[in-house]
Motif scaffolding. Structure first.
Motif, PDB file in Angstrom:
ATOM      1  N   GLN A  53      -4.390  11.532  -8.029  1.00 13.59           N
ATOM      2  CA  GLN A  53      -4.758  11.140  -6.697  1.00 13.59           C
ATOM      3  C   GLN A  53      -4.443  12.306  -5.712  1.00 13.59           C
ATOM      4  O   GLN A  53      -3.547  13.317  -5.743  1.00 13.59           O
ATOM      5  CB  GLN A  53      -3.716  10.316  -6.171  1.00 13.59           C
ATOM      6  N   ASP A 106      -0.791   8.937 -13.670  1.00 10.30           N
ATOM      7  CA  ASP A 106      -0.784   8.287 -14.863  1.00 10.30           C
ATOM      8  C   ASP A 106      -1.566   8.950 -15.538  1.00 10.30           C
ATOM      9  O   ASP A 106      -2.402   9.781 -15.441  1.00 10.30           O
ATOM     10  CB  ASP A 106      -1.227   6.774 -14.734  1.00 10.30           C
ATOM     11  N   ARG A 134      -2.178   0.089 -10.300  1.00  9.88           N
ATOM     12  CA  ARG A 134      -3.146   1.026 -11.108  1.00  9.88           C
ATOM     13  C   ARG A 134      -2.729   1.203 -12.289  1.00  9.88           C
ATOM     14  O   ARG A 134      -3.452   1.073 -13.257  1.00  9.88           O
ATOM     15  CB  ARG A 134      -3.437   2.260 -10.149  1.00  9.88           C
ATOM     16  N   ARG A 135      -1.357   1.488 -12.402  1.00  7.59           N
ATOM     17  CA  ARG A 135      -0.753   1.600 -13.766  1.00  7.59           C
ATOM     18  C   ARG A 135      -0.681   0.418 -14.886  1.00  7.59           C
ATOM     19  O   ARG A 135      -1.017   0.515 -15.856  1.00  7.59           O
ATOM     20  CB  ARG A 135       0.577   2.336 -13.769  1.00  7.59           C
ATOM     21  N   ARG A 160      -5.982  10.295   7.004  1.00 10.69           N
ATOM     22  CA  ARG A 160      -5.773  10.626   5.570  1.00 10.69           C
ATOM     23  C   ARG A 160      -6.821   9.828   4.802  1.00 10.69           C
ATOM     24  O   ARG A 160      -7.026   8.654   5.088  1.00 10.69           O
ATOM     25  CB  ARG A 160      -4.269  10.361   5.102  1.00 10.69           C
ATOM     26  N   TYR A 202      -5.461  15.401   4.023  1.00 10.13           N
ATOM     27  CA  TYR A 202      -4.835  15.040   5.285  1.00 10.13           C
ATOM     28  C   TYR A 202      -5.224  15.853   6.305  1.00 10.13           C
ATOM     29  O   TYR A 202      -5.950  17.103   6.286  1.00 10.13           O
ATOM     30  CB  TYR A 202      -3.267  15.528   5.363  1.00 10.13           C
ATOM     31  N   ASP A 252      -1.632   7.759   7.018  1.00 11.00           N
ATOM     32  CA  ASP A 252      -0.319   8.142   6.767  1.00 11.00           C
ATOM     33  C   ASP A 252       0.625   7.574   7.813  1.00 11.00           C
ATOM     34  O   ASP A 252       0.422   8.350   8.947  1.00 11.00           O
ATOM     35  CB  ASP A 252      -0.188   9.923   6.264  1.00 11.00           C
ATOM     36  N   ILE A 262       4.519   8.383  -4.912  1.00 13.65           N
ATOM     37  CA  ILE A 262       3.627   7.258  -5.409  1.00 13.65           C
ATOM     38  C   ILE A 262       4.237   6.490  -6.465  1.00 13.65           C
ATOM     39  O   ILE A 262       4.654   7.138  -7.488  1.00 13.65           O
ATOM     40  CB  ILE A 262       2.271   8.009  -5.705  1.00 13.65           C
ATOM     41  N   PHE A 270       3.954  17.083  -0.445  1.00  9.29           N
ATOM     42  CA  PHE A 270       3.796  17.277   1.040  1.00  9.29           C
ATOM     43  C   PHE A 270       4.698  18.516   1.667  1.00  9.29           C
ATOM     44  O   PHE A 270       5.889  18.314   1.369  1.00  9.29           O
ATOM     45  CB  PHE A 270       3.984  15.999   1.846  1.00  9.29           C
ATOM     46  N   PHE A 295       0.182   3.961  -3.007  1.00  9.16           N
ATOM     47  CA  PHE A 295      -0.427   5.112  -2.871  1.00  9.16           C
ATOM     48  C   PHE A 295       0.596   6.128  -2.118  1.00  9.16           C
ATOM     49  O   PHE A 295       0.106   7.451  -1.991  1.00  9.16           O
ATOM     50  CB  PHE A 295      -1.532   5.058  -1.433  1.00  9.16           C
ATOM     51  N   GLY A 296       1.710   5.937  -1.712  1.00  3.88           N
ATOM     52  CA  GLY A 296       2.597   6.700  -1.164  1.00  3.88           C
ATOM     53  C   GLY A 296       2.396   7.095   0.198  1.00  3.88           C
ATOM     54  O   GLY A 296       1.330   6.790   0.866  1.00  3.88           O
ATOM     55  N   THR A 297       3.186   8.020   0.713  1.00  2.00           N
ATOM     56  CA  THR A 297       2.987   8.490   2.141  1.00  2.00           C
ATOM     57  C   THR A 297       3.226  10.021   2.017  1.00  2.00           C
ATOM     58  O   THR A 297       3.824  10.532   1.244  1.00  2.00           O
ATOM     59  CB  THR A 297       3.895   7.920   3.169  1.00  2.00           C
ATOM     60  N   SER A 298       3.388  10.722   3.302  1.00  7.63           N
ATOM     61  CA  SER A 298       3.806  11.921   3.232  1.00  7.63           C
ATOM     62  C   SER A 298       5.444  12.417   3.031  1.00  7.63           C
ATOM     63  O   SER A 298       5.695  13.265   2.531  1.00  7.63           O
ATOM     64  CB  SER A 298       3.496  12.631   4.680  1.00  7.63           C
ATOM     65  N   ALA A 313       1.955   3.659  -7.904  1.00  4.60           N
ATOM     66  CA  ALA A 313       1.004   3.280  -8.386  1.00  4.60           C
ATOM     67  C   ALA A 313       1.279   1.975  -9.440  1.00  4.60           C
ATOM     68  O   ALA A 313       0.500   2.151 -10.583  1.00  4.60           O
ATOM     69  CB  ALA A 313       0.137   4.378  -9.149  1.00  4.60           C
ATOM     70  N   PRO A 364       0.757  -1.172  -0.168  1.00  2.00           N
ATOM     71  CA  PRO A 364      -0.007  -0.047  -0.129  1.00  2.00           C
ATOM     72  C   PRO A 364       0.871   1.108   0.129  1.00  2.00           C
ATOM     73  O   PRO A 364       0.597   2.356  -0.594  1.00  2.00           O
ATOM     74  CB  PRO A 364      -0.741  -0.080   1.181  1.00  2.00           C
ATOM     75  N   TYR A 365       2.001   1.116   0.808  1.00  2.11           N
ATOM     76  CA  TYR A 365       2.881   2.361   0.817  1.00  2.11           C
ATOM     77  C   TYR A 365       3.643   2.688  -0.525  1.00  2.11           C
ATOM     78  O   TYR A 365       3.645   3.836  -0.841  1.00  2.11           O
ATOM     79  CB  TYR A 365       3.926   2.156   1.935  1.00  2.11           C
TER      80      TYR A 365
END
Lengths: 96, 134
Positions: free
Chosen positions: B61, B46, A88-89, B123, B65, B112, A83, B31, A76-79, A85, A72-73
């Motif tokens: 996306q 994408d 999804r891509r 988030r 937050y 997050d 990302i 961020f 979707f990335g984090t702060s 993806a 998931p990280y």
């Protein structure tokens, strides 16, 4: 001319072995695409990506999965991480 | 000429009065180093083109937050973004281009991880597909 869908006929097609083989091909394409675009550090995430088929209520479907606990990280990335993806891509790039 | 899709969405959200009431101008492409919450971060991850390159179809996306312990703030921001991004609301001419429509692909709660995952900041992640042209 009136066209009426045949639910029984559609159900038979989606569960047919030919459909399973078609979905298996698509699953392999998904796996190949995901591995090609996945971020690589140790290679563990890339190696974890698997394409496969499942028989559900609506018939055969192609599935892209991973057992990586940190997918998931990456997805979707984090702060403080970007990302990627990957899943999804890969799905967006699939040609049907 | 291609559309700067991320800028179009960023400027649009920053100008929305309901979103301004929640975050002011805190709508970012990355961020911030010294964040004030709540805030929005959006990324294009994408995209494709159609109609011989005239139409841009990006996937954006959008992340809502809130500060630790302020989960309801993240929910309120998520709902404000969804209201602003309704297809018939965003459709029309913008400075960066024209929007034909938007589709919410998914909306998920994904806190997050901070401090190596010892804490989690509220988030929500919204995944949109848009149709834009110059």
């Amino acid at each position: 001319m009136i066209i009426k869908p045949n639910p029984a006929g559609i159900a038979a097609i989606t569960r047919d072995d030919q459909m399973r083989r078609f979905m298996a091909d698509k699953a392999q394409e998904l796996e190949n695409e995901a591995k090609a675009i996945a971020p690589v550090a140790t290679g563990a995430f890339q190696d974890s990506l698997r394409g496969g088929v499942e028989l559900g209520d609506d018939g055969w479907k192609a599935v892209l999965s991973t057992d990586s606990p940190y997918w998931p990280y990456l997805e979707f990335g984090t702060s403080d991480t970007p990302i990627f993806a990957t899943l999804r891509r890969a799905l967006a790039g699939l040609k049907v | 000429m291609a559309v700067n899709d991320a800028k179009l969405v960023r400027d649009y959200l920053a100008a929305d009065t309901n979103i301004q009431a929640l975050v002011g101008t805190r709508v970012f492409h990355e961020f911030p180093a010294a964040p004030t919450f709540p805030l929005i971060v959006l990324h294009k991850f994408d995209g494709t083109e159609r109609l011989w390159g005239h139409q841009s179809v990006p996937r954006i996306q959008i992340e809502a937050y809130a500060d630790f312990g302020r989960g309801p703030d993240a929910i309120a921001l998520d709902l404000a973004i969804r209201t602003a991004m309704k297809s018939y609301t965003i459709a029309g001419a913008h400075t960066a281009g024209v929007a034909n429509g938007a589709e919410l692909v998914s909306d998920r709660e994904f806190p997050d991880p901070v401090d190596g995952g010892r804490r989690h900041r509220p988030r929500y992640i919204l995944d949109y597909r848009l149709w834009l042209h110059p």
